[in-house]
Design a protein around this motif. Sequence first.
Motif, PDB file in Angstrom:
ATOM      1  N   THR A 127       1.042   4.033  -2.815  1.00 33.22           N
ATOM      2  CA  THR A 127       2.005   3.254  -3.600  1.00 33.22           C
ATOM      3  C   THR A 127       1.683   3.282  -5.087  1.00 33.22           C
ATOM      4  O   THR A 127       2.430   2.737  -5.889  1.00 33.22           O
ATOM      5  CB  THR A 127       2.039   1.797  -3.115  1.00 33.22           C
ATOM      6  OG1 THR A 127       0.713   1.238  -3.221  1.00 33.22           O
ATOM      7  CG2 THR A 127       2.504   1.716  -1.673  1.00 33.22           C
ATOM      8  N   SER A 128       0.566   3.917  -5.434  1.00 32.85           N
ATOM      9  CA  SER A 128       0.200   4.065  -6.839  1.00 32.85           C
ATOM     10  C   SER A 128      -0.560   5.376  -7.008  1.00 32.85           C
ATOM     11  O   SER A 128      -1.014   5.975  -6.037  1.00 32.85           O
ATOM     12  CB  SER A 128      -0.664   2.891  -7.312  1.00 32.85           C
ATOM     13  OG  SER A 128      -1.881   2.845  -6.593  1.00 32.85           O
ATOM     14  N   ILE A 148       6.306   5.015  -7.145  1.00 33.95           N
ATOM     15  CA  ILE A 148       4.901   4.619  -7.125  1.00 33.95           C
ATOM     16  C   ILE A 148       4.476   4.356  -8.569  1.00 33.95           C
ATOM     17  O   ILE A 148       5.013   4.948  -9.513  1.00 33.95           O
ATOM     18  CB  ILE A 148       4.008   5.688  -6.476  1.00 33.95           C
ATOM     19  CG1 ILE A 148       4.030   7.000  -7.273  1.00 33.95           C
ATOM     20  CG2 ILE A 148       4.438   5.935  -5.035  1.00 33.95           C
ATOM     21  CD1 ILE A 148       3.039   8.039  -6.747  1.00 33.95           C
TER      22      ILE A 148
END
Length: 211
Positions: A55-56, A161
């Motif tokens: 997600t990042s 993201i």
Amino acid sequence: MDLLFFVLLSSVIHGTYGRATGAGSGSCESLIPKHSDIESQPADTSPWTVTPSATSYTPGQTIDVTIQASGGQQYIGILLQARPAGSNVPVGTWVTNVADTKLKECTNADDSVTHSSDSLKPVTTTFTWIPPSSNAGSIAFHATFVADYATFWADVTSVYISYSTSKTLYLILYMATSKNNNHKNNSNCVVVFLKTDTPLPVVYYLIGDST
């Protein structure tokens, strides 16, 4: 005369129907194949989804991007990029080990993935994205899938993201059994190191006997 006609006809067919060896440069920005006046299918009806493994993103840490068919449908053509929100310029670079695919330069070297033949690709394919060395803001993965000449889905997009820097959070616990403030020789001193991927500052916690 017949031979000349055959050569010309072959050239027309190849130029109109053929991008068997990958997306053309004219598709880099629009993500739309140059298939005459044929329109894309709605992106939200795509049989394929685009899913990142995180997600990042953090510079130096790769992310896998998986293309998954909702059924058994296989694509023959693909153009895949990572783009910052509000931009049509791809960022980062890619690695592919998927058969009959290759890397492509749209703006910078290896910033896109495309097909290298018109063979059917597996139902599930995974490509590896290498983030840029600096913060590019929120990123989404954009893909175009070609099922056949007349059927394609342009700009199918993943979730966004965010950028993240990896910080180490040091949590220092002084567990004293003595009321003596001098803990230098305290054998019960415990140091615990915790790792977090959230962009937090380094914080020091001191817990001990204050008496």
